[in-house]
Design an enzyme around this catalytic site. Structure first.
Site, short mmCIF file in Angstrom:
data_model
loop_
_atom_site.label_atom_id
_atom_site.label_comp_id
_atom_site.label_asym_id
_atom_site.label_seq_id
_atom_site.Cartn_x
_atom_site.Cartn_y
_atom_site.Cartn_z
N MET A 91 0.80 -1.23 0.00
CA MET A 91 0.00 0.00 0.00
C MET A 91 0.84 1.29 0.00
SD MET A 91 -2.94 -1.21 -0.31
CE MET A 91 -4.06 0.14 0.01
N ARG A 92 2.05 1.24 -0.54
CA ARG A 92 2.86 2.45 -0.66
C ARG A 92 3.03 2.77 -2.14
NH1 ARG A 92 2.79 5.09 3.58
NH2 ARG A 92 4.66 6.24 3.01
N VAL A 93 2.90 4.05 -2.46
CA VAL A 93 3.20 4.47 -3.83
C VAL A 93 4.72 4.55 -3.95
CG1 VAL A 93 2.98 6.34 -5.51
CG2 VAL A 93 1.03 5.73 -4.05
N LEU A 94 5.25 3.94 -5.00
CA LEU A 94 6.71 3.87 -5.15
C LEU A 94 7.23 5.08 -5.93
CD1 LEU A 94 6.72 0.08 -6.01
CD2 LEU A 94 7.74 1.10 -3.95
N ASN A 108 2.30 -5.63 -10.50
CA ASN A 108 1.28 -5.35 -9.48
C ASN A 108 -0.03 -6.01 -9.85
OD1 ASN A 108 0.10 -4.02 -7.18
ND2 ASN A 108 -0.82 -2.52 -8.57
N HIS A 110 -4.15 -5.30 -9.29
CA HIS A 110 -5.06 -4.22 -8.88
C HIS A 110 -6.49 -4.74 -8.97
CE1 HIS A 110 -6.51 -0.17 -8.26
NE2 HIS A 110 -7.35 -0.35 -9.27
N VAL A 145 0.34 5.84 -10.95
CA VAL A 145 -0.34 4.88 -10.07
C VAL A 145 -1.32 4.02 -10.88
CG1 VAL A 145 -1.92 4.64 -8.12
CG2 VAL A 145 -0.11 6.36 -8.06
N ASP A 146 -1.18 2.69 -10.76
CA ASP A 146 -2.05 1.73 -11.45
C ASP A 146 -2.05 1.94 -12.96
OD1 ASP A 146 -2.64 0.62 -8.97
OD2 ASP A 146 -4.28 2.01 -8.64
N ALA A 174 -10.72 -14.32 -7.95
CA ALA A 174 -10.14 -14.15 -9.29
C ALA A 174 -8.67 -13.75 -9.19
CB ALA A 174 -10.95 -13.10 -10.06
C1 GRF Z 1 -5.97 -7.05 -3.14
O1 GRF Z 1 -7.31 -6.82 -3.48
C2 GRF Z 1 -5.05 -6.42 -4.16
O2 GRF Z 1 -5.54 -6.45 -5.46
C3 GRF Z 1 -5.00 -4.99 -3.67
O3 GRF Z 1 -4.99 -5.09 -2.26
C4 GRF Z 1 -5.59 -6.31 -1.85
C5 GRF Z 1 -4.58 -7.05 -1.05
O4 GRF Z 1 -5.08 -8.22 -0.49
N1 GRF Z 1 -3.87 -4.31 -4.24
P1 GRF Z 1 -4.08 -9.31 0.08
O5 GRF Z 1 -3.18 -8.62 1.10
O6 GRF Z 1 -3.30 -9.88 -1.05
O7 GRF Z 1 -4.97 -10.32 0.74
#
Ligand code: GRF
Length: 211
Positions: A91-94, A108, A110, A145-146, A174
């Site tokens: 959860m960090r922007v690189l 990544n 998403h 980002v993404d 999924a």
């Molecule tokens: C996932 O939905 C992923 O796509 C998003 O954050 C969530 C992380 O879940 N980037 P986990 O820690 O892999 O269970």
């Protein structure tokens, strides 16, 4: 063979999907290191239980200096001989420094069908738009980002009565199918994208993944 590093921030269910896939014969990217930016991440213990070295590098210790935090991560990744990185709920922007250094070797996942819904709250945004189909995307990481070239995606149905939580759980199934396929393909140097429909406990996941 590529040596896989995985960056996490939380429960690490995508990391677990990768570690479990890595136990199967023919897997091309043995996981050698997990790094969490949060010392309390549940994923650290989950990695250790699976015999993979996991460490915490607390981003808070570096204050606003994002690059020094990343240099600390980078030093550990290099020491472990990592040459492919999977972001798994990291959860960090690189910074451009890190992204450019690892360009082409940094992937990544998403929880939306990019380019729809980059950023956060993807499931609520999908419901608010009234979309019929939602899903997840694996992509190369670039400085935006993404953003970055797409590698594969997986679609699930949006059902009447879905809440963001229900939809998130369906998308997560999924993610766990898609991410190992994409990481394996990147480690092998590419692949042809194929469609595959897989039933998972009452839901159908439509994969578009390289093989
Ligand atoms: C996932 O939905 C992923 O796509 C998003 O954050 C969530 C992380 O879940 N980037 P986990 O820690 O892999 O269970």
């Amino acid at each position: 063979m590529r040596r896989l590093g995985i960056l996490i921030s939380g429960r690490g269910s995508n990391m677990i999907a990768l570690l479990d896939a890595a136990r199967k014969p023919g897997w091309p990217a043995p996981p050698v290191l997990v790094i969490s930016n949060r010392p309390d991440a549940a994923g650290i213990a989950a990695a250790e239980e699976r015999g993979v070295r996991a460490i915490a590098i607390d981003h808070k210790a570096y204050g606003k200096d994002r690059e020094s935090f990343e240099r600390a991560m980078d030093a550990e990744l290099e020491k472990a001989g990592v040459d492919l990185i999977a972001l798994a709920g990291f959860m960090r922007v690189l910074t451009p420094w890190f992204v450019n250094k690892w360009a082409g070797r940094l992937v990544n996942i998403h929880p939306s069908l990019l380019p729809k819904y980059p950023g956060v709250d993807t499931h609520a945004r999908c419901l608010a738009e009234g979309d019929l189909v939602h899903g997840c995307t694996v992509h190369q990481v670039t400085a935006g980002v993404d953003e970055g070239p797409l590698i594969g995606s997986a679609e699930v149905e949006v059902k009447p009565g879905d809440t963001p939580e229900i939809l998130a759980a369906r998308v997560l199934k999924a993610e766990h199918l898609l991410y190992p396929r994409c990481i394996a393909a990147v480690a092998r140097g590419g692949g042809t994208r194929e469609r595959e429909d897989i039933g998972v406990s009452g839901d159908v996941v439509r994969l578009w993944a390289p093989r």
